[in-house]
Scaffold this motif. Structure first.
Motif, PDB file in Angstrom:
ATOM      1  N   ALA A 182       0.981  -1.438  -0.045  1.00 20.24           N
ATOM      2  CA  ALA A 182       0.153  -0.004  -0.022  1.00 20.24           C
ATOM      3  C   ALA A 182       0.813   1.076   0.121  1.00 20.24           C
ATOM      4  O   ALA A 182       0.599   2.166  -0.857  1.00 20.24           O
ATOM      5  N   LEU A 183       1.886   1.165   0.915  1.00 28.69           N
ATOM      6  CA  LEU A 183       2.848   2.382   0.564  1.00 28.69           C
ATOM      7  C   LEU A 183       3.424   2.636  -0.440  1.00 28.69           C
ATOM      8  O   LEU A 183       4.052   3.805  -0.987  1.00 28.69           O
ATOM      9  N   ALA A 184       4.014   1.490  -1.078  1.00 26.77           N
ATOM     10  CA  ALA A 184       4.672   1.788  -2.348  1.00 26.77           C
ATOM     11  C   ALA A 184       3.642   2.299  -3.416  1.00 26.77           C
ATOM     12  O   ALA A 184       3.826   3.257  -4.336  1.00 26.77           O
ATOM     13  N   TYR A 185       2.382   1.850  -3.526  1.00 26.07           N
ATOM     14  CA  TYR A 185       1.499   2.610  -4.415  1.00 26.07           C
ATOM     15  C   TYR A 185       1.122   3.780  -4.201  1.00 26.07           C
ATOM     16  O   TYR A 185       1.023   4.627  -5.050  1.00 26.07           O
ATOM     17  N   SER A 186       1.133   4.074  -2.916  1.00 26.96           N
ATOM     18  CA  SER A 186       0.983   5.526  -2.503  1.00 26.96           C
ATOM     19  C   SER A 186       2.178   6.506  -2.850  1.00 26.96           C
ATOM     20  O   SER A 186       2.055   7.591  -3.624  1.00 26.96           O
ATOM     21  N   ASP A 187       3.311   5.924  -2.762  1.00 28.14           N
ATOM     22  CA  ASP A 187       4.597   6.711  -3.432  1.00 28.14           C
ATOM     23  C   ASP A 187       4.423   6.705  -4.838  1.00 28.14           C
ATOM     24  O   ASP A 187       4.653   7.975  -5.386  1.00 28.14           O
ATOM     25  N   LEU A 188       4.085   5.676  -5.552  1.00 29.23           N
ATOM     26  CA  LEU A 188       3.903   5.932  -7.076  1.00 29.23           C
ATOM     27  C   LEU A 188       2.758   6.969  -7.269  1.00 29.23           C
ATOM     28  O   LEU A 188       3.007   7.658  -8.407  1.00 29.23           O
ATOM     29  N   SER A 189       1.843   6.917  -6.783  1.00 25.52           N
ATOM     30  CA  SER A 189       0.733   7.969  -6.975  1.00 25.52           C
ATOM     31  C   SER A 189       1.343   9.041  -6.747  1.00 25.52           C
ATOM     32  O   SER A 189       0.969  10.081  -7.684  1.00 25.52           O
ATOM     33  N   ASN A 190       2.154   9.667  -5.848  1.00 24.69           N
ATOM     34  CA  ASN A 190       2.561  10.938  -5.621  1.00 24.69           C
ATOM     35  C   ASN A 190       3.350  11.079  -6.810  1.00 24.69           C
ATOM     36  O   ASN A 190       3.633  12.206  -7.355  1.00 24.69           O
ATOM     37  N   LEU A 191       4.469  10.219  -7.184  1.00 26.37           N
ATOM     38  CA  LEU A 191       5.291  10.521  -8.587  1.00 26.37           C
ATOM     39  C   LEU A 191       4.823  10.904  -9.552  1.00 26.37           C
ATOM     40  O   LEU A 191       5.156  11.552 -10.175  1.00 26.37           O
ATOM     41  N   PHE A 192       3.642  10.058  -9.859  1.00 23.74           N
ATOM     42  CA  PHE A 192       2.885  10.193 -11.025  1.00 23.74           C
ATOM     43  C   PHE A 192       2.266  11.675 -11.063  1.00 23.74           C
ATOM     44  O   PHE A 192       2.435  12.416 -11.989  1.00 23.74           O
ATOM     45  N   TRP A 193       1.795  12.039 -10.017  1.00 23.11           N
ATOM     46  CA  TRP A 193       1.230  13.356  -9.604  1.00 23.11           C
ATOM     47  C   TRP A 193       2.042  14.340  -9.964  1.00 23.11           C
ATOM     48  O   TRP A 193       1.942  15.247 -10.878  1.00 23.11           O
ATOM     49  N   LYS A 194       3.485  14.294  -9.406  1.00 20.72           N
ATOM     50  CA  LYS A 194       4.560  15.025  -9.630  1.00 20.72           C
ATOM     51  C   LYS A 194       4.982  15.194 -11.169  1.00 20.72           C
ATOM     52  O   LYS A 194       5.465  16.158 -11.763  1.00 20.72           O
ATOM     53  N   GLN A 195       4.734  14.085 -11.932  1.00 19.36           N
ATOM     54  CA  GLN A 195       5.025  14.009 -13.434  1.00 19.36           C
ATOM     55  C   GLN A 195       3.825  14.507 -14.327  1.00 19.36           C
ATOM     56  O   GLN A 195       3.834  14.460 -15.333  1.00 19.36           O
ATOM     57  N   SER A 196       2.641  14.807 -13.491  1.00 17.58           N
ATOM     58  CA  SER A 196       1.467  15.161 -14.334  1.00 17.58           C
ATOM     59  C   SER A 196       0.755  14.392 -14.983  1.00 17.58           C
ATOM     60  O   SER A 196      -0.143  14.376 -15.853  1.00 17.58           O
ATOM     61  N   LYS A 197       1.037  13.159 -14.389  1.00 14.50           N
ATOM     62  CA  LYS A 197       0.271  11.934 -14.966  1.00 14.50           C
ATOM     63  C   LYS A 197      -1.002  11.720 -13.840  1.00 14.50           C
ATOM     64  O   LYS A 197      -0.615  10.465 -13.243  1.00 14.50           O
ATOM     65  N   PHE A 198      -2.070  12.416 -14.072  1.00 13.30           N
ATOM     66  CA  PHE A 198      -2.877  12.450 -12.998  1.00 13.30           C
ATOM     67  C   PHE A 198      -3.767  11.078 -12.793  1.00 13.30           C
ATOM     68  O   PHE A 198      -4.066  10.617 -11.925  1.00 13.30           O
TER      69      PHE A 198
END
Length: 654
Positions: A182-198
């Motif tokens: 769950a924490l890994a998915y959360s981190d990937l979600s945040n990284l995609f957000w930073k890359q504008s891949k919402f």
């Protein structure tokens, strides 16, 4: 959404009940297991849990239990006060060194690394975390890799941060550790957000929340993930959904005093209210974000709080105040600030504030700094996205230049009027005034010529985009000629049609005087004829275009073209078997000034099942996605042939 509201209600009820929970819920020295580990075995307590742990720590019966309590004290104090958290960590490191307990020394080093990176000591954090990797058990590594990922994320190395998130996820799957996954998915979600891949960020964030909720513990990382999902919804302009997640995250953060998360959330709430032009609420949220950041003594949060306030003030048109806030933001960051992503945002916003205040020299310097920082954040893996952002940025700069020149023209005209008045009053200066007028006319001609050159450049850009798309189409044709599989050939052919439908848009843009809109009737006629000829059905199928000339902007024209392309292709493939003749009609009109109506109908054999249940092919999935992009609604009628109708709200269209 209903599930989120239900979970939020249950959480609030349990929060009220937790007010009565005492010392013995977490600590009971009479039990065989005196410590019920916080946020692992229970979350049934309130904000005073750290006081409970601090009071109980000296009485722990064994070193291992004592170290566990002390490490939790250190780790969770970092959500309120970094210096106090570091003091507990140093105490733990000293005790484990004295006891020669390398396992617990490594675990305290993981906590120390988490604290140091939030104090902007990224190099020290990395060294401590790498030292801990050799000492801890495999089950401790997901948390360690998560913290290492944060170090690289703060440096703007998003690709490297994603590698650690994936590494943590794979280890979590190996150990069947739902929290780690769950924490890994959360981190990937945040990284995609930073890359504008919402969209991708939202997908991973919701997967993370599902795992957290299955685990049944409301903790720091669950709270952070609620905030990250809210960020992705906000970026997708779904403000109501974002607000629901932010409110849930605030409730969790306030119950357990996760001040760092609360600062994060209020920063995003500032952006949300700015989006809604609710500037008073936005300012209140920004001040709360700053309050929590200052309580933490966390410069990273303080910097981002000033950034959110500065962006809000830009939207209000308070450019001098925005410049003060953003200058304070960058001052807090200092030259050694690690996070290139947020620092780049600060310089981008500062450039806009200076430009709004007509200070173009400082605006240029801020944008230049923004460009250099941005290049550190986006890696080669994101080349396509970088190119798009660069194009948008260049276009914005050109628009700013045009506005600047128009303002200069206005000033020059005022000067001309003043010179004329002076010339009437002072005949002796008539000759001088005449020369000034002549010089200004020459400058006006030069400015007009520059504007014409810029218009030519825009047309050339559309021309080159059209040519590049035709090259792609040709490459697809060449590739399909080498393929013997008829299904693959058909897929390649459909891809050619999609590329052709987009290239026609750019062709019409550079052929017209109006560079921002496309006349759709001629476009549909050419597109339909091209598709008929490619299927060799021009002698059997008649296309009817029941519409008046209508113009739409390019962001609407491209999805409309792709939708019509898919539906025409679908009709030609399936509606007229066995050399059957028929007719396909296309209707496009504005039912009012902001609603667009589209209908594609054929008199073929019809669909054997309802259209919605048939959305299994890529083409129909693409139609559904494009309809959502344009905020559209779809109806279908299968009584005679196939008739598909769309309504698009142009106020919310892409």
């Amino acid at each position: 959404m209903k599930k989120l509201i239900f979970n939020y209600f249950v959480f609030m009820v349990s929060s009220i009940g937790s007010c009565a929970i005492g010392y013995s819920q977490i600590i009971d020295l009479n039990r065989n297991k005196p410590y019920t580990k916080v946020f692992v075995e229970t979350d049934n307590f309130g904000a005073s849990y750290l006081d409970t742990l601090e009071m109980a720590y000296p009485n722990m019966p064994t070193d291992a239990i004592g170290f566990s309590v002390l490490n939790d004290l250190a780790y969770y104090w970092h959500t309120r006060n970094l210096n106090k958290a570091l003091d507990f960590t140093k105490r733990g490191l000293s005790l484990t060194a004295e006891k020669k307990d390398s396992l617990w020394e490594g675990r305290f080093q993981i906590t120390q690394g988490a604290i140091l990176l939030r104090m902007e000591k990224l190099d020290s954090a990395q060294i401590v975390l790498q030292a801990a990797e050799r000492k801890v058990m495999e089950a401790d590594l997901p948390l360690l890799y998560t913290q290492l990922g944060y170090v690289y994320e703060r440096r703007g190395l998003l690709g490297k941060a994603a590698d650690f998130a994936v590494k943590s996820m794979e280890l979590g799957e190996k150990l069947n550790d739902k929290k780690a996954i769950a924490l890994a998915y959360s981190d990937l979600s945040n990284l995609f957000w930073k890359q504008s891949k919402f969209e991708k960020g939202l997908e991973y964030g919701l997967k993370s929340l599902k795992l957290f909720e299955e685990r049944g513990i409301n903790d720091l990382d669950y709270d952070f993930t609620l905030y990250v999902v809210g960020n992705n919804y906000l970026a997708l302009k779904q403000q109501l959904q974002a607000l629901n997640y932010y409110q849930h995250a605030i409730a969790v953060g306030e119950r357990y005093r996760f001040d760092n998360n609360l600062s994060d959330i209020y920063i995003s709430l500032t952006d949300l209210y700015a989006d809604l032009s609710q500037f008073r609420k936005g300012e209140e949220a920004g001040k709360k974000a700053l309050k929590y950041a200052q309580l933490l003594d966390n410069n990273f949060m303080v910097m981002r709080s000033w950034l959110s306030l500065g962006k809000l003030q830009i939207l209000e048109g308070k450019y001098p105040t925005a410049i003060e806030s953003l200058t304070q933001c960058i001052k807090v960051a200092t030259d050694k600030f690690g996070d290139a992503y947020y620092l780049s945002q600060a310089y981008n916003a500062l450039g806009k504030a200076y430009a709004g205040n007509h200070d173009y020299q400082n605006a240029y310097q801020a944008f230049d700094r923004y460009d250099k920082l941005k290049s550190k954040v986006f890696t080669a893996e994101s080349d396509q996205r970088i190119s798009l952002l660069q194009t948008e940025f260049d276009m914005a700069n050109k628009e700013g230049t045009i506005k600047q020149q128009m303002a200069q023209l206005k000033k020059q005209r005022s000067r001309q009027l003043m010179v004329t008045i002076i010339a009437i009053l002072l005949l002796l200066l008539l000759l001088l005034a005449y020369k000034i007028v002549q010089n200004n006319r020459k400058k006006n001609r030069q400015l007009q010529k520059q504007n014409e050159e810029k218009e030519f450049l825009l047309k050339e850009i559309h021309h080159r985009v059209k040519n590049n798309l035709e090259i792609v189409s040709s490459l697809l044709a060449l590739q399909s000629a080498q393929i013997k599989n008829s299904d693959l050939v058909g897929a390649m052919k459909e891809s050619q049609h999609r590329v052709y439908s987009m290239s026609m848009i750019h062709q019409r843009l550079y052929q017209r005087k109006n560079l921002s809109s496309v006349e759709m009737k001629e476009y549909f006629e050419d597109l339909g004829q091209h598709i008929l000829e490619s299927f060799g059905m021009e002698d059997r199928i008649t296309l009817c275009f029941d519409m008046k000339p209508i113009e739409v902007d390019v962001d609407t024209a491209i999805p409309l073209g792709l939708i019509v392309n898919e539906l025409l292709t679908n009709s030609l493939k399936y509606a007229f078997p066995n050399q059957r003749t028929g007719k396909i009609s296309i209707i496009l009109r504005k039912s009012n000034s902001r609603t667009l109506y589209l209908e594609v109908a054929d008199d073929g054999i019809g669909q054997p099942t309802p259209f919605k249940s048939a959305k299994t092919g890529f083409g129909l999935q693409l139609v559904d996605l494009l309809m959502q992009q344009l905020s559209g609604k779809m109806k279908y009628n299968l009584s005679v042939g196939t008739c598909i109708q769309f309504e698009f709200d142009l106020d919310h269209a892409a």
